[in-house]
Motif scaffolding. Structure first.
Motif, PDB file in Angstrom:
ATOM      1  N   ASN A  30      62.926 105.186  42.047  1.00 45.37           N
ATOM      2  CA  ASN A  30      64.119 105.836  42.592  1.00 45.37           C
ATOM      3  C   ASN A  30      65.295 104.890  42.391  1.00 45.37           C
ATOM      4  N   PRO A  31      66.114 105.077  41.368  1.00 48.07           N
ATOM      5  CA  PRO A  31      67.134 104.082  41.043  1.00 48.07           C
ATOM      6  C   PRO A  31      68.160 103.878  42.150  1.00 48.07           C
ATOM      7  N   ARG A  32      68.607 104.947  42.776  1.00 44.33           N
ATOM      8  CA  ARG A  32      69.656 104.784  43.791  1.00 44.33           C
ATOM      9  C   ARG A  32      69.139 103.984  44.985  1.00 44.33           C
ATOM     10  N   GLU A  33      67.955 104.314  45.438  1.00 43.57           N
ATOM     11  CA  GLU A  33      67.393 103.620  46.607  1.00 43.57           C
ATOM     12  C   GLU A  33      66.971 102.194  46.264  1.00 43.57           C
ATOM     13  N   MET A  34      66.286 102.031  45.128  1.00 44.80           N
ATOM     14  CA  MET A  34      65.668 100.749  44.830  1.00 44.80           C
ATOM     15  C   MET A  34      66.652  99.736  44.263  1.00 44.80           C
ATOM     16  N   VAL A  35      67.457 100.163  43.287  1.00 46.80           N
ATOM     17  CA  VAL A  35      68.382  99.227  42.663  1.00 46.80           C
ATOM     18  C   VAL A  35      69.471  98.823  43.645  1.00 46.80           C
ATOM     19  N   GLY A  36      69.805  99.722  44.561  1.00 46.63           N
ATOM     20  CA  GLY A  36      70.766  99.358  45.591  1.00 46.63           C
ATOM     21  C   GLY A  36      70.229  98.274  46.509  1.00 46.63           C
ATOM     22  N   LYS A  37      68.918  98.278  46.737  1.00 39.38           N
ATOM     23  CA  LYS A  37      68.293  97.263  47.598  1.00 39.38           C
ATOM     24  C   LYS A  37      68.107  95.949  46.866  1.00 39.38           C
ATOM     25  N   ASP A  38      67.648  96.019  45.636  1.00 39.55           N
ATOM     26  CA  ASP A  38      67.396  94.834  44.816  1.00 39.55           C
ATOM     27  C   ASP A  38      67.588  95.258  43.364  1.00 39.55           C
ATOM     28  N   PRO A  39      68.684  94.842  42.710  1.00 36.83           N
ATOM     29  CA  PRO A  39      68.943  95.298  41.340  1.00 36.83           C
ATOM     30  C   PRO A  39      67.796  95.043  40.376  1.00 36.83           C
ATOM     31  N   LEU A  40      67.013  93.992  40.613  1.00 37.98           N
ATOM     32  CA  LEU A  40      65.927  93.683  39.688  1.00 37.98           C
ATOM     33  C   LEU A  40      64.749  94.635  39.825  1.00 37.98           C
ATOM     34  N   LEU A  41      64.777  95.532  40.831  1.00 41.30           N
ATOM     35  CA  LEU A  41      63.727  96.537  40.937  1.00 41.30           C
ATOM     36  C   LEU A  41      63.818  97.577  39.817  1.00 41.30           C
ATOM     37  N   LEU A  42      64.868  97.493  39.010  1.00 41.36           N
ATOM     38  CA  LEU A  42      64.892  98.224  37.750  1.00 41.36           C
ATOM     39  C   LEU A  42      63.615  97.939  36.959  1.00 41.36           C
ATOM     40  N   TYR A  43      63.110  96.701  37.083  1.00 44.83           N
ATOM     41  CA  TYR A  43      61.904  96.274  36.374  1.00 44.83           C
ATOM     42  C   TYR A  43      60.629  96.544  37.173  1.00 44.83           C
ATOM     43  N   GLY A  44      60.727  97.210  38.307  1.00 44.07           N
ATOM     44  CA  GLY A  44      59.554  97.418  39.140  1.00 44.07           C
ATOM     45  C   GLY A  44      59.089  96.103  39.715  1.00 44.07           C
ATOM     46  N   ASN A  45      57.820  95.790  39.548  1.00 46.65           N
ATOM     47  CA  ASN A  45      57.303  94.486  39.972  1.00 46.65           C
ATOM     48  C   ASN A  45      57.664  93.456  38.906  1.00 46.65           C
ATOM     49  N   TYR A  46      58.194  92.322  39.335  1.00 46.13           N
ATOM     50  CA  TYR A  46      58.750  91.373  38.378  1.00 46.13           C
ATOM     51  C   TYR A  46      58.579  89.937  38.850  1.00 46.13           C
ATOM     52  N   LEU A  47      58.778  89.027  37.915  1.00 50.10           N
ATOM     53  CA  LEU A  47      58.831  87.591  38.176  1.00 50.10           C
ATOM     54  C   LEU A  47      60.008  87.002  37.416  1.00 50.10           C
ATOM     55  N   VAL A  48      60.676  86.038  38.023  1.00 53.94           N
ATOM     56  CA  VAL A  48      61.695  85.261  37.320  1.00 53.94           C
ATOM     57  C   VAL A  48      61.329  83.786  37.449  1.00 53.94           C
ATOM     58  N   ILE A  49      61.273  83.098  36.314  1.00 54.29           N
ATOM     59  CA  ILE A  49      60.918  81.677  36.273  1.00 54.29           C
ATOM     60  C   ILE A  49      62.113  80.875  35.775  1.00 54.29           C
ATOM     61  N   ASP A  50      62.462  79.849  36.527  1.00 58.22           N
ATOM     62  CA  ASP A  50      63.517  78.918  36.126  1.00 58.22           C
ATOM     63  C   ASP A  50      62.885  77.787  35.321  1.00 58.22           C
ATOM     64  N   HIS A  51      63.234  77.713  34.036  1.00 58.51           N
ATOM     65  CA  HIS A  51      62.688  76.671  33.171  1.00 58.51           C
ATOM     66  C   HIS A  51      63.574  75.423  33.140  1.00 58.51           C
ATOM     67  N   GLY A  52      64.714  75.474  33.820  1.00 57.75           N
ATOM     68  CA  GLY A  52      65.674  74.383  33.720  1.00 57.75           C
ATOM     69  C   GLY A  52      66.611  74.582  32.548  1.00 57.75           C
ATOM     70  N   ASN A  53      67.657  73.777  32.499  1.00 53.71           N
ATOM     71  CA  ASN A  53      68.637  73.821  31.404  1.00 53.71           C
ATOM     72  C   ASN A  53      69.311  75.181  31.266  1.00 53.71           C
ATOM     73  N   GLY A  54      69.398  75.907  32.382  1.00 52.39           N
ATOM     74  CA  GLY A  54      70.086  77.192  32.352  1.00 52.39           C
ATOM     75  C   GLY A  54      69.312  78.300  31.673  1.00 52.39           C
ATOM     76  N   GLU A  55      67.988  78.155  31.540  1.00 53.08           N
ATOM     77  CA  GLU A  55      67.162  79.171  30.891  1.00 53.08           C
ATOM     78  C   GLU A  55      66.116  79.712  31.867  1.00 53.08           C
ATOM     79  N   PHE A  56      66.073  81.036  31.988  1.00 55.08           N
ATOM     80  CA  PHE A  56      65.174  81.716  32.913  1.00 55.08           C
ATOM     81  C   PHE A  56      64.397  82.790  32.151  1.00 55.08           C
ATOM     82  N   SER A  57      63.131  82.952  32.487  1.00 51.51           N
ATOM     83  CA  SER A  57      62.325  84.048  31.943  1.00 51.51           C
ATOM     84  C   SER A  57      62.162  85.130  32.993  1.00 51.51           C
ATOM     85  N   LEU A  58      62.379  86.381  32.594  1.00 50.22           N
ATOM     86  CA  LEU A  58      62.092  87.529  33.458  1.00 50.22           C
ATOM     87  C   LEU A  58      60.965  88.330  32.828  1.00 50.22           C
TER      88      LEU A  58
END
Length: 366
Positions: A252-280
């Motif tokens: 549900n884009p309106r409900e979910m993305v409004g709560k957490d924009p990254l829920l566009l991806y459903g279940n997700y992980l974001v990893i900070d590798h350092g040096n300004g580079e992140f994996s989603l």
């Protein structure tokens, strides 16, 4: 996969109006993002946009021309799209008509150059026409930066993989129009998936599923392990979104993305590798995450399993390298190490390289 998100949300949204330009300005053109990166993949690839805002009059785009210069300042090549002929090439542009005071995105039509072309500087010339036939010309200079990630990345899935949708000029990741009314209403101001990949597990015939393909379990990739592309720290995660399956869409884009924009991806992980580079990593299977925010992960560590959560039509892994963990960041070119590139009955090892839509790769884990 963004299409279902846009279609679901569009009709409920009102118009988005850009800030007004000074009356004397007929048109303003800005390069987005301002930092233009050059990806090396059998030549030079440029993945950026032009945000075009008309002044007090409507404008019709007639021509876009690019001149490419090498490091010495010499002209290397010149190309253009214009309105000449029965099927004019200018019609291939994403937008040609600009209403007064409104901003629309023009995807760069000159994005790929052969390996022997030194792309040090580019000059883009836009030619418009007003309703009274008056002509308006605007020139934009671009100096791209060759980007090499500092993070040693490895493809996060194993086996035979098809890049179902990458970031070439026709890919939906590349064509995220952040000036679209839906994008504006949801607070999207940049293309964070500019260099993204959708990884799909396939068999030797290139099939991604058995049966009808209606159920997640029909897909070879469903529930396959997802590994860390490199070491880093988990800075964002979500695991509770049900997987879309057998005709049921829980996004549900309106409900979910409004709560957490990254829920566009459903279940997700974001990893900070350092040096300004992140994996989603997105569209993961519900409750399959093995790590949580704050955890340090090592390269190749098991993180989760492939699902079909969020804005997803079928099980696959969405991967993008980006500049931060939040919504309005920018995408970065990703170069993966130690895989095999499949070309029909042949394959060859790649020590490090970029991949894109339609490529088939083999990734082993020892």
């Amino acid at each position: 996969m963004l299409a279902s998100f846009l279609l679901t949300a569009y009709l409920a949204l009102g118009p988005v109006v850009s800030p007004p330009l000074p009356d004397e300005a007929a048109v303003a053109i800005r390069v987005a993002p301002t930092r233009v990166l050059l990806e090396e993949r059998s030549g030079s690839h440029l993945t950026f946009d032009f945000a075009v805002q008309a002044g007090p009059d409507s404008l019709w785009l007639q021509k876009v021309e690019v001149s490419v210069y090498d490091k010495s300042g010499a002209l290397v090549v010149r190309k253009f799209v214009d309105n000449n002929g029965f099927s004019p090439s200018v019609t291939s542009l994403s937008h040609r008509v600009f209403a007064p005071g409104k901003t629309a995105l023009v995807f760069n039509p000159f994005h790929t150059f052969a390996p022997d072309i030194d792309v040090a500087r580019l000059r883009y010339t836009f030619e418009f026409q007003k309703a009274n036939q008056a002509e308006v010309t605007q020139t934009v200079e671009v100096k791209p930066e060759r980007y090499q990630p500092k993070t040693a990345l490895k493809i996060p899935l194993s086996g035979r993989l098809l890049i179902w949708d990458g970031h070439d000029e026709n890919a939906h990741h590349r064509r995220l129009d952040f000036q679209h009314p839906v994008a504006q209403q949801f607070g999207i101001r940049s293309n964070f998936m500019r260099y993204a990949h959708d990884f799909v597990v396939v068999n030797e015939q290139g099939d991604k599923n058995t049966g009808t393909g209606k159920k997640n379990t029909d897909y070879f990739g469903f529930d396959q392990p997802v590994h860390a592309p490199a070491a880093g720290r988990v800075v964002a995660a979500y695991a509770q979104q049900p997987d879309n399956d057998n005709g049921q869409d829980f996004f549900n884009p309106r409900e979910m993305v409004g709560k957490d924009p990254l829920l566009l991806y459903g279940n997700y992980l974001v990893i900070d590798h350092g040096n300004g580079e992140f994996s989603l990593l997105g569209h993961l299977r519900q409750n399959s995450l093995q790590v949580k925010p704050g955890d340090q992960v090592r390269a190749d560590q098991l993180l989760a399993h492939v699902g079909s959560s969020g804005s997803s039509y079928f099980p696959h892994l969405h991967y993008e390298l980006r500049t931060g963990k939040d919504l309005n960041v920018e995408g970065l070119p990703a170069y993966f190490r130690r895989f095999r590139l499949v070309r029909g009955s042949q394959s060859r090892p790649v020590a490090e390289g970029a991949i894109d839509s339609g490529d088939i790769v083999l990734q082993e884990r020892k």
